[in-house]
Write a protein that holds these residues in place. Structure first.
Motif, PDB file in Angstrom:
ATOM      1  N   THR A 104      38.685  40.248  28.655  1.00  0.00           N
ATOM      2  CA  THR A 104      39.523  39.134  28.212  1.00  0.00           C
ATOM      3  C   THR A 104      40.960  39.315  28.696  1.00  0.00           C
TER       4      THR A 104
ATOM      5  N   GLU B  51      44.026  47.689  32.701  1.00  0.00           N
ATOM      6  CA  GLU B  51      42.651  47.767  33.183  1.00  0.00           C
ATOM      7  C   GLU B  51      42.045  49.135  32.892  1.00  0.00           C
TER       8      GLU B  51
ATOM      9  N   LYS C 219      31.449  34.895  33.840  1.00  0.00           N
ATOM     10  CA  LYS C 219      31.763  33.950  34.915  1.00  0.00           C
ATOM     11  C   LYS C 219      31.278  32.531  34.612  1.00  0.00           C
TER      12      LYS C 219
ATOM     13  N   PHE D 286      42.096  39.115  31.828  1.00  0.00           N
ATOM     14  CA  PHE D 286      42.263  39.484  33.228  1.00  0.00           C
ATOM     15  C   PHE D 286      42.097  38.263  34.124  1.00  0.00           C
ATOM     16  N   SER D 287      42.660  38.354  35.319  1.00  0.00           N
ATOM     17  CA  SER D 287      42.469  37.269  36.285  1.00  0.00           C
ATOM     18  C   SER D 287      41.004  37.228  36.703  1.00  0.00           C
ATOM     19  N   PRO D 288      40.491  36.047  37.040  1.00  0.00           N
ATOM     20  CA  PRO D 288      39.065  35.917  37.377  1.00  0.00           C
ATOM     21  C   PRO D 288      38.598  36.863  38.477  1.00  0.00           C
ATOM     22  N   ASP D 289      39.464  37.163  39.448  1.00  0.00           N
ATOM     23  CA  ASP D 289      39.031  38.020  40.554  1.00  0.00           C
ATOM     24  C   ASP D 289      38.855  39.479  40.135  1.00  0.00           C
ATOM     25  N   ARG D 290      39.355  39.871  38.958  1.00  0.00           N
ATOM     26  CA  ARG D 290      39.203  41.243  38.482  1.00  0.00           C
ATOM     27  C   ARG D 290      38.051  41.399  37.491  1.00  0.00           C
ATOM     28  N   GLU D 291      37.487  40.310  37.008  1.00  0.00           N
ATOM     29  CA  GLU D 291      36.479  40.405  35.952  1.00  0.00           C
ATOM     30  C   GLU D 291      35.216  41.140  36.412  1.00  0.00           C
TER      31      GLU D 291
ATOM     32  N   SER E 299      49.642  46.080  34.371  1.00  0.00           N
ATOM     33  CA  SER E 299      48.328  45.534  34.706  1.00  0.00           C
ATOM     34  C   SER E 299      47.311  46.626  34.993  1.00  0.00           C
TER      35      SER E 299
ATOM     36  N   ASP F 197      34.052  29.973  34.484  1.00  0.00           N
ATOM     37  CA  ASP F 197      34.570  29.673  35.816  1.00  0.00           C
ATOM     38  C   ASP F 197      33.646  28.708  36.553  1.00  0.00           C
TER      39      ASP F 197
END
Length: 311
Positions: A53, A138, A196, A55-60, A134, A199
């Protein structure tokens, strides 16, 4: 010469049939062992999405991948060797360890209920980690998820081991490896899909056709409800599995009255509705195990929250 060749081919075919049967037996045993641990699997699946929760979508997905690797390391490097050594040399401690793990599951489930009905509010991991950079955020999320996974993975492997304790040593090892791989792939594959899904819904809502846009909006709106439902199901599963483990353990030590009474109650309920006999029996036994889990967990929660605090 031809007779010898035929005999050799017949021997090879026999060995192949034996190997295939062994693979089938191992697969069936792994399936039974995994099914016994399904309650913990559900909770593991329900718990993990909260660690990505914010995080940017590219890091999920990379974060979920790191957690999955840690989960597999927990199972194969730490838990599996310990479980096999115990089952080989100290099999008598497996049931008490299972019961201890069951009590922990009951405590976790009861603690969630306590917090849900107005217990002490605790700052979430995300709120704590949001204060960090950041990268540190993580790292903390991944480390926290792997620590939580270790406890759940230990319980999964212990439940699976108890199911195949009568198998030879190498068969036990292979079955547990299969269980570890399949369950890890299942849990974190589902977690990846869940994370995802919003998204995907957003993309459909923005770029799809009329029906696709409606589906996308439904996915976006439905994800919070799905995550809430998973949390509830996970809590119920912890209480059910934990209660069942303790009841079964008590029966092993000659204190089987609670388990037997629950079983008899389930049989009577099933006989009262013969058209749904199997389902009713399962529901009654599951509900009874869950209530027993609530009772055990409530005792532990009360003991921890009411103990004198040192100042």
């Amino acid at each position: 010469m031809s007779g010898g060749l035929v005999a050799l081919l017949d021997d090879v075919a026999s060995i192949a049939r034996l190997a295939a049967a062994s693979i089938d037996d191992i697969g069936a045993a792994a399936g039974r062992a995994g099914a016994k641990a399904i309650g913990v699997v559900v909770d593991d699946t329900a718990v993990t999405p909260r660690y990505v929760t914010g995080f940017s979508p590219d890091r999920e997905l990379p974060i979920i991948g790191r957690i999955a690797q840690g989960s597999l390391r927990n199972k194969l490097v730490f838990i599996l060797p310990a479980a096999l050594l115990l089952s080989q040399f100290l099999p008598g401690v497996i049931t008490p360890l299972l019961m201890l793990g069951g009590a922990y599951l009951c405590y976790e489930g009861a603690e969630k209920l306590y917090e849900a009905v107005g217990g002490a509010h605790q700052e979430t991991l995300h709120e704590e980690a949001a204060k960090l950079s950041s990268q540190a955020h993580e790292e903390q999320m991944v480390a926290g998820a792997i620590r939580t996974d270790f406890i759940l993975s230990a319980e999964i492997m212990a439940i699976a081991l108890a199911e195949v304790a009568d198998q030879p040593f190498f068969a036990r090892a292979l079955i547990l490896v299969v269980v570890a791989l399949v369950i890890t792939l299942l849990v974190y594959g589902v977690v990846g899909l869940i994370v995802k899904m919003d998204d995907l819904g957003l993309r459909l809502a923005e770029r799809g056709s009329g029906p696709a846009r409606a589906l996308g909006r439904g996915l976006v709106r439905g994800m919070p409800a799905l995550l809430s439902a998973l949390s509830v199901i996970g809590t119920a599963a912890m209480l059910w599995v934990g209660g069942h483990i303790i009841l079964a353990g008590l029966d092993t030590f000659g204190l089987g009255a609670p388990a037997h009474e629950l079983h008899d109650l389930a049989l009577r309920a099933g006989h009262a509705l013969p058209a749904l006999e199997g389902l009713v029996e399962w529901l009654v036994e599951t509900a009874g195990s869950g209530l027993f889990g609530v009772l055990v967990g409530a005792v532990i929660v009360a003991a921890l929250h009411l103990r004198p605090q040192n100042h």
